[in-house]
Design an enzyme around this catalytic site. Structure first.
Site, PDB file in Angstrom:
ATOM      1  N   GLU A  17      15.930  -5.211  12.772  1.00  0.00           N
ATOM      2  CA  GLU A  17      14.844  -4.215  12.797  1.00  0.00           C
ATOM      3  C   GLU A  17      14.563  -3.760  14.234  1.00  0.00           C
ATOM      4  OE1 GLU A  17      11.396  -4.718  10.214  1.00  0.00           O
ATOM      5  OE2 GLU A  17      10.159  -4.541  12.016  1.00  0.00           O
ATOM      6  N   THR A  48      11.002   0.898  12.260  1.00  0.00           N
ATOM      7  CA  THR A  48       9.596   0.848  11.834  1.00  0.00           C
ATOM      8  C   THR A  48       8.909   2.207  11.985  1.00  0.00           C
ATOM      9  OG1 THR A  48       8.808   0.215  14.005  1.00  0.00           O
ATOM     10  CG2 THR A  48       9.389  -1.573  12.506  1.00  0.00           C
ATOM     11  N   ARG A 107       2.199  -0.036   2.634  1.00  0.00           N
ATOM     12  CA  ARG A 107       0.884   0.600   2.739  1.00  0.00           C
ATOM     13  C   ARG A 107       0.601   0.951   4.201  1.00  0.00           C
ATOM     14  NH1 ARG A 107      -4.566  -2.659   2.749  1.00  0.00           N
ATOM     15  NH2 ARG A 107      -3.741  -2.959   4.858  1.00  0.00           N
ATOM     16  N   GLY A 108       0.977   0.026   5.101  1.00  0.00           N
ATOM     17  CA  GLY A 108       0.738   0.255   6.518  1.00  0.00           C
ATOM     18  C   GLY A 108      -0.547  -0.384   6.980  1.00  0.00           C
ATOM     19  N   GLN A 179       7.519 -10.981   5.492  1.00  0.00           N
ATOM     20  CA  GLN A 179       6.885 -11.135   6.798  1.00  0.00           C
ATOM     21  C   GLN A 179       7.533 -12.340   7.477  1.00  0.00           C
ATOM     22  OE1 GLN A 179       5.569 -10.137   9.372  1.00  0.00           O
ATOM     23  NE2 GLN A 179       3.501  -9.598   8.706  1.00  0.00           N
TER      24      GLN A 179
HETATM   25  C1  LIG Z   1       9.077  -6.326   6.264  1.00  0.00           C
HETATM   26  C2  LIG Z   1       7.824  -5.623   6.755  1.00  0.00           C
HETATM   27  C3  LIG Z   1       7.931  -4.426   7.440  1.00  0.00           C
HETATM   28  C4  LIG Z   1       6.776  -3.753   7.888  1.00  0.00           C
HETATM   29  N1  LIG Z   1       6.903  -2.549   8.553  1.00  0.00           N
HETATM   30  C5  LIG Z   1       5.796  -1.860   8.929  1.00  0.00           C
HETATM   31  C6  LIG Z   1       5.903  -0.569   9.559  1.00  0.00           C
HETATM   32  O1  LIG Z   1       7.004  -0.064   9.812  1.00  0.00           O
HETATM   33  N2  LIG Z   1       4.754   0.100   9.862  1.00  0.00           N
HETATM   34  C7  LIG Z   1       3.506  -0.438   9.607  1.00  0.00           C
HETATM   35  O2  LIG Z   1       2.490   0.226   9.901  1.00  0.00           O
HETATM   36  N3  LIG Z   1       3.382  -1.653   9.016  1.00  0.00           N
HETATM   37  C8  LIG Z   1       4.491  -2.378   8.674  1.00  0.00           C
HETATM   38  N4  LIG Z   1       4.365  -3.610   8.072  1.00  0.00           N
HETATM   39  C9  LIG Z   1       3.023  -4.179   7.889  1.00  0.00           C
HETATM   40  C10 LIG Z   1       2.374  -3.759   6.545  1.00  0.00           C
HETATM   41  O3  LIG Z   1       2.205  -2.371   6.523  1.00  0.00           O
HETATM   42  C11 LIG Z   1       1.028  -4.461   6.476  1.00  0.00           C
HETATM   43  O4  LIG Z   1       1.191  -5.859   6.365  1.00  0.00           O
HETATM   44  C12 LIG Z   1       0.075  -3.944   5.396  1.00  0.00           C
HETATM   45  O5  LIG Z   1      -1.213  -4.505   5.645  1.00  0.00           O
HETATM   46  C13 LIG Z   1       0.462  -4.334   3.981  1.00  0.00           C
HETATM   47  O6  LIG Z   1       1.465  -3.539   3.519  1.00  0.00           O
HETATM   48  P1  LIG Z   1       2.041  -3.684   2.021  1.00  0.00           P
HETATM   49  O7  LIG Z   1       3.115  -2.713   1.939  1.00  0.00           O
HETATM   50  O8  LIG Z   1       2.326  -5.104   1.709  1.00  0.00           O
HETATM   51  O9  LIG Z   1       0.769  -3.197   1.200  1.00  0.00           O
HETATM   52  P2  LIG Z   1       0.276  -3.435  -0.297  1.00  0.00           P
HETATM   53  O10 LIG Z   1       1.303  -4.067  -1.139  1.00  0.00           O
HETATM   54  O11 LIG Z   1      -0.325  -2.155  -0.735  1.00  0.00           O
HETATM   55  O12 LIG Z   1      -0.863  -4.513  -0.058  1.00  0.00           O
HETATM   56  C14 LIG Z   1      -1.917  -4.245   0.871  1.00  0.00           C
HETATM   57  C15 LIG Z   1      -3.166  -5.047   0.468  1.00  0.00           C
HETATM   58  O13 LIG Z   1      -3.691  -4.503  -0.731  1.00  0.00           O
HETATM   59  C16 LIG Z   1      -3.725  -5.484  -1.757  1.00  0.00           C
HETATM   60  N5  LIG Z   1      -3.388  -4.809  -3.022  1.00  0.00           N
HETATM   61  C17 LIG Z   1      -2.179  -4.369  -3.430  1.00  0.00           C
HETATM   62  N6  LIG Z   1      -2.271  -3.772  -4.636  1.00  0.00           N
HETATM   63  C18 LIG Z   1      -3.579  -3.828  -4.998  1.00  0.00           C
HETATM   64  C19 LIG Z   1      -4.316  -3.383  -6.127  1.00  0.00           C
HETATM   65  N7  LIG Z   1      -3.728  -2.756  -7.156  1.00  0.00           N
HETATM   66  N8  LIG Z   1      -5.658  -3.591  -6.152  1.00  0.00           N
HETATM   67  C20 LIG Z   1      -6.275  -4.221  -5.128  1.00  0.00           C
HETATM   68  N9  LIG Z   1      -5.634  -4.687  -4.028  1.00  0.00           N
HETATM   69  C21 LIG Z   1      -4.302  -4.488  -3.958  1.00  0.00           C
HETATM   70  C22 LIG Z   1      -2.691  -6.522  -1.329  1.00  0.00           C
HETATM   71  O14 LIG Z   1      -2.990  -7.784  -1.862  1.00  0.00           O
HETATM   72  C23 LIG Z   1      -2.833  -6.515   0.186  1.00  0.00           C
HETATM   73  O15 LIG Z   1      -3.920  -7.297   0.600  1.00  0.00           O
HETATM   74  C24 LIG Z   1       5.497  -4.324   7.652  1.00  0.00           C
HETATM   75  C25 LIG Z   1       5.401  -5.565   6.982  1.00  0.00           C
HETATM   76  C26 LIG Z   1       6.546  -6.223   6.543  1.00  0.00           C
HETATM   77  C27 LIG Z   1       6.425  -7.556   5.857  1.00  0.00           C
END
Ligand SMILES: Cc1cc2nc3c(=O)[nH]c(=O)nc-3n(C[C@H](O)[C@H](O)[C@H](O)COP(=O)(O)OP(=O)(O)OC[C@H]3O[C@@H](n4cnc5c(N)ncnc54)[C@H](O)[C@@H]3O)c2cc1C
Length: 296
Positions: A17, A48, A107-108, A179
């Site tokens: 990455e 990213t 989600r970000g 993560q």
């Molecule tokens: C491999 C990897 C790459 C990443 N790359 C980036 C990047 O390029 N740019 C960046 O900005 N960030 C990046 N991140 C960080 C990530 O965006 C954050 O950790 C973010 O807070 C969560 O993203 P998610 O896609 O898991 O979100 P989600 O899956 O949407 O979860 C976000 C939160 O919402 C909760 N949730 C999900 N669905 C629901 C629902 N239906 N009702 C209520 N709550 C819910 C989850 O439990 C969690 O607490 C990366 C993380 C990882 C692990």
């Protein structure tokens, strides 16, 4: 090629990455690392997407350059922050035109200065909605999602965590990338919990070696909730000097990767931070050079 196809062909699959640099110095650093790392022929590289979409153009530009100059498969990260569905659709359309068919749907995190994620008007609340949008409008694209072996810091409990992860897979995600973590037991336990939740897509392990005490602090902030096992922390504190801290961190990560491979992990994703030394050392120590290429 889709990542799930690469996961089938390369066992295990190794990926790197990078982030899009914003300064000339940063660009030089990335270029030097690419010169070192491209010959390792990773299964794919991902780029990213800065918080709040702040690197949208830079991410896009870097992906195209890597794809054109190295021939490697690329994955673009994409987030829901600050963008409407129409804007996300337009970005995906551009990717499609350039032959980019793999998206890491997230989600970000909130942009700098903000503490909580705000659903944009006309945008998405969760990554699962972004996955569903991609699969509906760009069905030929492969989609990865994030998984959190130690739990996402905002999730109220660990059972809900698996429900939300399952929702992303049900929406069409093809694989999960985790993560960073420092204790493989957390990863194995996470994989078992995925199985129990009926999640059968491949899980790729995210690895980031500690290379300095300052870096360790940053990792703790970036990957909120990341647990530094006492055995690792003791060695890092004992090492004190950054040169020794780096050796300890790389050694620890090497043993993690060795153990993951011995346990039949589907993929290892190296968070390189645009640096090559740690990944090169791990490859050398474990004899991984050209491992992906040799299975082509
Ligand atoms: C491999 C990897 C790459 C990443 N790359 C980036 C990047 O390029 N740019 C960046 O900005 N960030 C990046 N991140 C960080 C990530 O965006 C954050 O950790 C973010 O807070 C969560 O993203 P998610 O896609 O898991 O979100 P989600 O899956 O949407 O979860 C976000 C939160 O919402 C909760 N949730 C999900 N669905 C629901 C629902 N239906 N009702 C209520 N709550 C819910 C989850 O439990 C969690 O607490 C990366 C993380 C990882 C692990």
């Amino acid at each position: 090629m889709h990542i799930c196809e690469l996961l089938r062909q390369h066992q295990p699959c190794f990926s790197f990455e990078f982030f899009p640099p914003r300064t000339r110095e940063g660009a030089e650093q990335l270029y030097a690392s690419m010169v070192d790392l491209v010959p390792l022929r990773p299964s794919y590289v991902s780029v990213t997407y800065g918080a709040g979409g702040s690197t949208r153009e830079l991410t896009h530009g870097l992906l195209i350059r890597i794809q054109e100059h190295t021939g490697l498969t690329v994955v673009s990260h994409m987030t829901c922050v600050g963008a409407t569905q129409a804007e996300i659709g337009a970005i995906l359309g551009e990717y499609q035109e350039h032959g980019i068919v793999n998206i890491m749907a997230l989600r970000g995190d909130p942009p700098k200065g903000e503490t909580a994620f705000q659903q944009p008007e006309g945008g998405f609340a969760h990554a699962a909605e972004l996955v569903a949008f991609i699969k509906k409008n760009f069905p030929q694209m492969g989609v990865g999602v994030a998984g959190f072996p130690e739990g996402h810091p905002e999730t109220p409990n660990r059972l809900l965590e698996m429900d939300y992860l399952r929702a992303k897979v049900d929406a069409g995600a093809d694989y999960i990338c985790t993560q960073l973590f420092f204790d493989n037991r957390d990863f194995y336990d996470f994989c078992e919990r995925c199985e129990i939740a009926g999640i059968t897509v491949p899980v790729i392990a995210g690895i980031m070696p500690v290379t300095s005490l300052k870096g360790m602090q940053r990792m703790a902030e970036l990957a909120l909730g990341a647990r530094f096992p006492a055995r690792l922390t003791k060695s890092l504190v004992r090492a004190k000097d950054d040169e020794y801290v780096e050796r300890v961190g790389i050694h620890w990560a090497t043993e993690q990767v060795r153990d993951l491979v011995d346990h039949g992990v589907r993929g290892v994703h190296f968070y390189t931070l645009n640096r090559s030394k740690a990944t090169l050392r791990i490859y050398e120590t474990l004899g991984l050079k050209n491992v992906s290429a040799s299975t082509d």
